[in-house]
Write a protein that holds these residues in place. Structure first.
Motif, PDB file in Angstrom:
ATOM      1  N   ASN A 164       0.785  -1.484  -0.181  1.00 26.63           N
ATOM      2  CA  ASN A 164       0.079   0.057   0.031  1.00 26.63           C
ATOM      3  C   ASN A 164       0.881   1.195  -0.041  1.00 26.63           C
ATOM      4  OD1 ASN A 164       0.695   0.842   2.667  1.00 26.63           O
ATOM      5  ND2 ASN A 164      -0.609  -1.227   3.294  1.00 26.63           N
ATOM      6  N   ALA A 165       0.275   2.479  -0.396  1.00 27.06           N
ATOM      7  CA  ALA A 165       1.219   3.461  -0.533  1.00 27.06           C
ATOM      8  C   ALA A 165       1.970   4.041   0.783  1.00 27.06           C
ATOM      9  CB  ALA A 165       0.337   4.879  -0.899  1.00 27.06           C
ATOM     10  N   ALA A 193      11.797  -5.615   3.163  1.00 29.85           N
ATOM     11  CA  ALA A 193      10.976  -4.815   2.703  1.00 29.85           C
ATOM     12  C   ALA A 193      10.995  -3.540   3.798  1.00 29.85           C
ATOM     13  CB  ALA A 193       9.502  -5.133   2.690  1.00 29.85           C
ATOM     14  N   VAL A 194      11.051  -2.545   3.598  1.00 29.47           N
ATOM     15  CA  VAL A 194      11.213  -1.461   4.493  1.00 29.47           C
ATOM     16  C   VAL A 194       9.704  -0.790   4.986  1.00 29.47           C
ATOM     17  CG1 VAL A 194      12.275   0.939   4.913  1.00 29.47           C
ATOM     18  CG2 VAL A 194      13.518  -0.564   3.530  1.00 29.47           C
ATOM     19  N   TRP A 195       9.625  -0.998   6.234  1.00 27.54           N
ATOM     20  CA  TRP A 195       8.327  -0.411   6.749  1.00 27.54           C
ATOM     21  C   TRP A 195       8.327   1.235   6.488  1.00 27.54           C
ATOM     22  CZ3 TRP A 195       4.541  -3.382   8.842  1.00 27.54           C
ATOM     23  CH2 TRP A 195       3.472  -2.673   9.530  1.00 27.54           C
ATOM     24  N   GLY A 196       7.063   1.605   5.890  1.00 30.34           N
ATOM     25  CA  GLY A 196       6.918   2.920   5.506  1.00 30.34           C
ATOM     26  C   GLY A 196       7.224   3.278   4.058  1.00 30.34           C
ATOM     27  N   GLN A 197       7.818   2.270   3.376  1.00 33.48           N
ATOM     28  CA  GLN A 197       7.966   2.392   1.922  1.00 33.48           C
ATOM     29  C   GLN A 197       7.215   1.702   1.115  1.00 33.48           C
ATOM     30  OE1 GLN A 197      12.346   1.703   0.770  1.00 33.48           O
ATOM     31  NE2 GLN A 197      11.667   1.542  -1.370  1.00 33.48           N
ATOM     32  N   GLY A 198       6.219   2.139   0.283  1.00 36.65           N
ATOM     33  CA  GLY A 198       5.015   1.315  -0.366  1.00 36.65           C
ATOM     34  C   GLY A 198       5.503   0.794  -1.550  1.00 36.65           C
ATOM     35  N   SER A 199       6.591   1.259  -2.273  1.00 37.95           N
ATOM     36  CA  SER A 199       6.952   0.717  -3.515  1.00 37.95           C
ATOM     37  C   SER A 199       8.325   0.695  -3.960  1.00 37.95           C
ATOM     38  CB  SER A 199       5.866   1.253  -4.663  1.00 37.95           C
ATOM     39  OG  SER A 199       6.081   2.676  -4.562  1.00 37.95           O
ATOM     40  N   GLY A 200       8.587  -0.030  -5.031  1.00 39.84           N
ATOM     41  CA  GLY A 200      10.153  -0.035  -5.234  1.00 39.84           C
ATOM     42  C   GLY A 200      10.982  -0.951  -4.730  1.00 39.84           C
ATOM     43  N   LEU A 201      12.179  -1.028  -5.279  1.00 36.53           N
ATOM     44  CA  LEU A 201      13.311  -1.908  -4.363  1.00 36.53           C
ATOM     45  C   LEU A 201      13.385  -1.423  -3.140  1.00 36.53           C
ATOM     46  CD1 LEU A 201      15.013  -4.354  -5.317  1.00 36.53           C
ATOM     47  CD2 LEU A 201      16.879  -2.617  -5.695  1.00 36.53           C
ATOM     48  N   GLN A 202      13.520  -2.737  -2.302  1.00 43.27           N
ATOM     49  CA  GLN A 202      13.985  -2.605  -0.777  1.00 43.27           C
ATOM     50  C   GLN A 202      14.486  -3.760  -0.355  1.00 43.27           C
ATOM     51  OE1 GLN A 202       9.970  -1.709   1.081  1.00 43.27           O
ATOM     52  NE2 GLN A 202       9.142  -1.241  -0.864  1.00 43.27           N
ATOM     53  N   TYR A 235      10.432  -6.053  -3.903  1.00 39.12           N
ATOM     54  CA  TYR A 235      10.161  -5.044  -4.694  1.00 39.12           C
ATOM     55  C   TYR A 235       8.679  -4.821  -4.489  1.00 39.12           C
ATOM     56  CZ  TYR A 235       9.979  -1.880  -8.735  1.00 39.12           C
ATOM     57  OH  TYR A 235       9.760  -0.700  -9.640  1.00 39.12           O
ATOM     58  N   GLY A 236       8.498  -3.581  -3.957  1.00 38.03           N
ATOM     59  CA  GLY A 236       6.870  -3.322  -3.717  1.00 38.03           C
ATOM     60  C   GLY A 236       6.123  -2.805  -4.613  1.00 38.03           C
ATOM     61  N   VAL A 237       4.728  -3.177  -4.971  1.00 41.67           N
ATOM     62  CA  VAL A 237       3.837  -2.520  -6.085  1.00 41.67           C
ATOM     63  C   VAL A 237       2.652  -2.148  -5.424  1.00 41.67           C
ATOM     64  CG1 VAL A 237       2.465  -2.819  -7.985  1.00 41.67           C
ATOM     65  CG2 VAL A 237       4.865  -3.839  -7.851  1.00 41.67           C
ATOM     66  N   ASP A 238       2.367  -0.870  -5.106  1.00 36.56           N
ATOM     67  CA  ASP A 238       1.280  -0.287  -4.438  1.00 36.56           C
ATOM     68  C   ASP A 238      -0.054  -0.914  -5.333  1.00 36.56           C
ATOM     69  OD1 ASP A 238      -0.886   0.939  -3.526  1.00 36.56           O
ATOM     70  OD2 ASP A 238      -0.214   3.019  -3.906  1.00 36.56           O
TER      71      ASP A 238
END
Length: 126
Positions: free
Chosen positions: A21-22, A40-49, A53-56
């Motif tokens: 999510n965003a 995955a980084v808490w607070g980062q909704g999308s992109g490489l982490q 890789y997050g997709v909103d």
């Protein structure tokens, strides 16, 4: 190739692609797995982490389409990586594989789709 149905570990060159999510609140489903196991980084909704890789997928189909386009461009620019896509948008977000899979048309070879997405795309081209 098709992504494994259940992804519990990754090789160093693999990236776990998950729906987020965003706000980057990775509390459930694949997002939780991405946060707990793959950086995955808490607070980062999308992109490489980390190795994910997050997709909103919670801000509407237009956002999903834009973010999948960004993912595919990123993957094309990083052929040394393999992107294992989960069924993004088909859980809490409430979309179907028939709505999401076409967004991956023309994906580079290093993007591995879940079986149901691959089946939708195969049926389209049959």
């Amino acid at each position: 190739m098709v992504a494994p149905a259940r992804i519990e570990s990754l090789e160093p060159h693999q990236v776990f692609v998950f729906g987020s999510n965003a706000e980057g609140m990775h509390a459930a489903g694949a997002a939780r797995t991405a946060h707990e196991r793959f950086g995955a980084v808490w607070g980062q909704g999308s992109g490489l982490q980390g190795q994910s890789y997050g997709v909103d997928t919670m801000s509407g189909l237009g956002t999903i389409e834009r973010e999948v386009t960004e993912l595919l461009a990123f993957a094309a620019g990083h052929p040394e990586l393999e992107f294992l896509v989960t069924e993004i948008g088909c859980g809490i977000a409430g979309h179907t594989p028939g709505q999401i899979a076409p967004l991956f048309r023309g994906a580079p070879a290093n993007v591995l789709l879940p079986q149901r997405f691959a089946a939708v795309l195969a049926a389209e081209s049959a």
